[in-house]
Scaffold this motif. Structure first.
Motif, PDB file in Angstrom:
ATOM      1  N   ALA A 146     -75.458 -54.764 -63.193  1.00 34.00           N
ATOM      2  CA  ALA A 146     -74.082 -55.248 -63.359  1.00 34.00           C
ATOM      3  C   ALA A 146     -73.232 -54.730 -62.208  1.00 34.00           C
ATOM      4  N   THR A 148     -69.601 -53.954 -60.553  1.00 36.75           N
ATOM      5  CA  THR A 148     -68.217 -53.643 -60.911  1.00 36.75           C
ATOM      6  C   THR A 148     -67.316 -54.054 -59.751  1.00 36.75           C
ATOM      7  N   SER A 161     -60.391 -53.724 -63.161  1.00 34.57           N
ATOM      8  CA  SER A 161     -61.829 -53.705 -62.885  1.00 34.57           C
ATOM      9  C   SER A 161     -62.545 -54.472 -63.980  1.00 34.57           C
ATOM     10  N   GLN A 163     -66.840 -56.130 -64.885  1.00 35.68           N
ATOM     11  CA  GLN A 163     -68.258 -56.126 -64.529  1.00 35.68           C
ATOM     12  C   GLN A 163     -68.871 -57.486 -64.774  1.00 35.68           C
ATOM     13  N   SER A 164     -69.887 -57.778 -63.933  1.00 36.90           N
ATOM     14  CA  SER A 164     -70.676 -58.989 -64.126  1.00 36.90           C
ATOM     15  C   SER A 164     -71.869 -58.685 -65.020  1.00 36.90           C
TER      16      SER A 164
END
Length: 471
Positions: A146, A148, A161, A163-164
């Motif tokens: 993941a 960020t 921020s 995350q993927s």
């Protein structure tokens, strides 16, 4: 009483501030006031919810996906697309993390991005798409963690921020390539060469330059193979720095890569030469098969020519300088040494020389003053004064004084007395007397010297002459 109550009810308004003209006269009027109050409360509540929604923090969403999602090959190109979205706008570029994968070459985003507009759960989002370019070098599975990403959307108080989601893909070896061999996987390939000679015809000392241009569609420039520009007997090889660059459409979309290699061969011996053909094997993604592309062999001949003559010959210059020998005259060296000694001695003796010079000048000045104060100096001025017009006798009196003869004519001798009597007597004869005086200067000088050297009497003179009596 009922009448009084009715009048009071007309004079007292209801407590509802939003309906000041409604009076509590009957039940129907009271029901209408309640209906208006409920409507106003509903409108107020909806406005508060709208203000709260508008004052809420903006959203930041990160989406990641692979292109292609399946069928990755060793040496091929996999694009990791990262979408950074918000429901407002971005005040600055997003900050992306570094991505490293064992067994793969990863090229980070270069700052260029594609603009996006999406609708998620009925809400509009806009943002940018960044791309990581991945080229697997070994056949294995790869896990992308993941990522960020931080960004600052508009109306946000601080940076946000998000995350993927983690991703996974596997790379396989293309058919026809040995294990451990890094293939070139592309959708198209172009391989060409250019040859340039420094002179025609070629001879010893001349050179030939071979340049190879390799362009691959759908492949990274760093993944392109290095073509072999091998050595050839009789030639000196000089490799040039390769030029590696990406091919894009000018809008941030990578189309492929390009590599330019070149080598210069200098001819050391005459003869026929051949630069071998160069072959590149690659996997065609579109046709799903192995292909081979090559450039042909380069042949040329070099003849024996005269040895290259430099523009400036050091040998000839040395021959002009006494046949390669440089001689320094011993006599000149001795003269230089003597000059240096003289300069050093003069510098060391300079104070003493200056002191001696000042003393010599002082003695010279004293001698000159003594001469100007002597009787002989006064005697030399007599004749010019006698010849001048008008005639002067100041030098004659000065000579008498310095000769210690005083001013009395008795002490100057009988001849001088007679001459002066002709000037200042009762019957003066000035012209004749001056002529006789000029003719008798030598005789007068001798008589005056004899008078001056005559022994002095032991008795004091009756009328002594003092210095104050002299002019």
């Amino acid at each position: 009483m009922n009448r009084v109550a009715a009048i009071a009810s007309r004079l007292t308004p209801t407590r509802d501030l939003f309906a000041p003209k409604i009076f509590c006269r009957s039940e129907p009027a009271r029901d209408g006031a309640r209906l208006i109050t409920a409507t106003l409360l509903t409108l107020l509540t909806s406005c508060l919810f709208t203000i709260h929604a508008s004052a809420a923090e903006p959203q930041l969403k990160i989406q990641a996906h692979l292109q292609p999602a399946e069928g990755a090959m060793v040496g091929g190109l996999v694009e990791l697309q990262v979408d950074v979205l918000t429901d407002t706008w971005f005040t600055r570029a997003a900050t992306l993390p570094e991505l490293k994968l064992d067994g793969a070459l990863v090229t980070p985003p270069d700052g260029q991005a594609q603009h996006l507009n999406q609708t998620i759960d009925g809400q509009s989002f806009s943002g940018l798409r960044y791309s990581y370019l991945i080229t697997p070098n070994v056949a294995r599975s790869f896990d992308i963690p993941a990522l960020t990403v931080s960004a600052t959307p508009g109306q946000a108080t601080t940076a946000l921020s998000a995350q993927s989601q983690p991703l996974h893909f596997s790379a396989v070896q293309p058919p026809g390539f040995e294990p451990g061999e890094t293939p070139l996987v592309a959708s198209g390939l172009r391989f060409s060469q250019t040859v340039s000679n420094s002179a025609t015809p070629l001879k010893i000392g001349d050179s030939i330059t071979r340049q190879l241009i390799l362009q691959a569609d759908g492949a990274l420039a760093m993944a392109l193979p290095v073509p072999p520009l091998s050595d050839v007997a009789g030639l000196s090889r000089y490799l040039k720095t390769p030029q590696v660059m990406r091919l894009d459409d000018g809008r941030g979309n990578v189309l492929g890569g390009q590599r330019i290699d070149a080598a210069t061969y200098r001819i050391d011996k005459p003869g026929a030469y051949a630069l071998p053909a160069i072959e590149v094997k690659w996997w065609d993604v579109k046709a799903q098969q192995i292909r081979t592309t090559q450039v042909p062999v380069v042949t040329f001949e070099a003849v024996a020519g005269s040895a290259p003559k430099p523009v400036f010959s050091v040998t000839e210059d040395l021959k002009q300088l006494n046949h390669n020998n440089l001689h320094f005259s011993t006599r000149w060296l001795l003269w230089l040494a003597l000059l240096a000694v003289c300069i050093g001695t003069g510098y060391w003796l300079r104070p003493a020389l200056m002191r001696a010079r000042r003393q010599w000048q002082a003695r010279k000045q004293a001698r000159r003053l003594a001469w100007e104060q002597s009787p002989d100096f006064a005697w030399q001025q007599i004749n010019p004064q006698l010849q001048a017009h008008p005639t002067q006798l100041s030098a004659l009196y000065l000579w008498l004084r310095r000769s210690r003869l005083g001013l009395q004519l008795v002490s100057a001798g009988p001849r001088l007395q007679g001459l002066l009597r002709g000037l200042y007597g009762r019957d003066p004869q000035t012209a004749q007397t001056l002529d006789q005086l000029r003719e008798s200067l030598t005789t007068l000088h001798s008589q005056a010297e004899q008078k001056a050297h005559k022994p002095a009497s032991a008795l004091r003179p009756l009328n002594p002459v003092h210095e104050r009596d002299f002019p």
